[in-house]
Design an enzyme around this catalytic site. Sequence first.
Site, mmCIF file in Angstrom:
data_model
loop_
_atom_site.group_PDB
_atom_site.id
_atom_site.type_symbol
_atom_site.label_atom_id
_atom_site.label_comp_id
_atom_site.label_asym_id
_atom_site.label_seq_id
_atom_site.Cartn_x
_atom_site.Cartn_y
_atom_site.Cartn_z
ATOM 1 N N SER A 1 -25.975 -53.635 -17.865
ATOM 2 C CA SER A 1 -26.934 -54.040 -18.907
ATOM 3 C C SER A 1 -27.664 -55.317 -18.508
ATOM 4 O O SER A 1 -28.871 -55.444 -18.740
ATOM 5 C CB SER A 1 -26.237 -54.217 -20.258
ATOM 6 N N ASP B 1 -23.469 -62.831 -17.697
ATOM 7 C CA ASP B 1 -23.932 -61.685 -16.902
ATOM 8 C C ASP B 1 -25.400 -61.815 -16.508
ATOM 9 O O ASP B 1 -25.764 -61.626 -15.352
ATOM 10 C CB ASP B 1 -23.723 -60.375 -17.674
HETATM 11 O O1 PMV Z 1 -18.330 -55.512 -18.747
HETATM 12 P P1 PMV Z 1 -19.517 -56.375 -18.566
HETATM 13 O O2 PMV Z 1 -20.157 -56.245 -17.268
HETATM 14 O O3 PMV Z 1 -20.483 -56.210 -19.691
HETATM 15 O O4 PMV Z 1 -18.987 -57.917 -18.621
HETATM 16 C C1 PMV Z 1 -18.747 -58.555 -19.840
HETATM 17 C C2 PMV Z 1 -18.157 -59.944 -19.686
HETATM 18 C C3 PMV Z 1 -17.541 -60.476 -20.983
HETATM 19 O O5 PMV Z 1 -16.995 -61.768 -20.705
HETATM 20 C C4 PMV Z 1 -16.415 -59.569 -21.457
HETATM 21 C C5 PMV Z 1 -18.573 -60.580 -22.114
HETATM 22 C C6 PMV Z 1 -19.559 -61.739 -21.997
HETATM 23 O O6 PMV Z 1 -20.601 -61.662 -22.676
HETATM 24 O O7 PMV Z 1 -19.281 -62.722 -21.292
#
Ligand code: PMV
Length: 290
Positions: free
Chosen positions: A87, A130
């Site tokens: 995303s 991210d």
């Molecule tokens: O799973 P992903 O790629 O969307 O990573 C999310 C990382 C989290 O720490 C779980 C959420 C965030 O916004 O930091």
Amino acid sequence: MGKGAGFAKAILFGEHFVVQGAHALGASLSKEIRVKISPAEKLSLNIETGTIVPEASRAILSSFSLPANYRIEVEADIPSGAGLGWSAAYSVALSRAAAEEKGISPGWREIARHAYEGEKVFHGNPSGIDNTLSSQRGVVLFRRNEEPLSVELAEPLRVVVADSGKTGPTKELVAGVSLLKDEKPQYFSDLMEREEELVMDAKRALEQGNIPLLGRLMNRNQEYLRQIGVSSPELEGLIEVFRDEGALGAKLTGAGGGGCAIALLKSKKDASAILQRIDKNHLIFEAQIG
Ligand code: PMV
């Protein structure tokens, strides 16, 4: 017409705790999502999606004061729901394409800010790590509402990333951790404190090239992630294979619940043993970080 790309990312330490205000460390990967936009009668995409990708796309286009009348073509090196930042990489790629369409050349911080508008639609309460990692190269120490800090590595890291084959619903997992924090405040704040200390130790280990310590810290981080309930049997299976085959450390990366696990290696030999034991039907790749 405009085009742009965003990097996939791996969170090395601190996922979930970063949402609640702790520091985290992550890196961009060389895998990308590429986006091309061209004016059209209405918003359309060349990939199968539900409503969330169009909705996030509208939010990003609107942050550039562009109408939602575009054909969006997406080309992705990574699957979604794997914890590799689909995303965010999509949001960054679309932000760069929108900037090109407008004839402007914003810096990466500005791109990350536009991409965050998409991330909010995708994830509800994203920390912002991210979209920060997806918009530039290198290892970054990140904390909510603070300037990200680039971390200089004493030596590059060799890692293997493997998909557990199950997707992880980031939004629900993040909400579940918030609920745990509300229901067990003392338990959660003790873990947060330990995680914060761990991330700072990991930053020093990266700067000093203390790779064995980094491995041990990854293992401990995985223990904390288990304790907040975001691991899964599939991820635990992968982590066991990584450790059996000599990885210095291994943990889930990203939101968990499924998605990917990451292993820190000593040498190239470790990777071949791991690669032989993992189901080739799922995404698996080696990468150098730093
Ligand atoms: O799973 P992903 O790629 O969307 O990573 C999310 C990382 C989290 O720490 C779980 C959420 C965030 O916004 O930091």
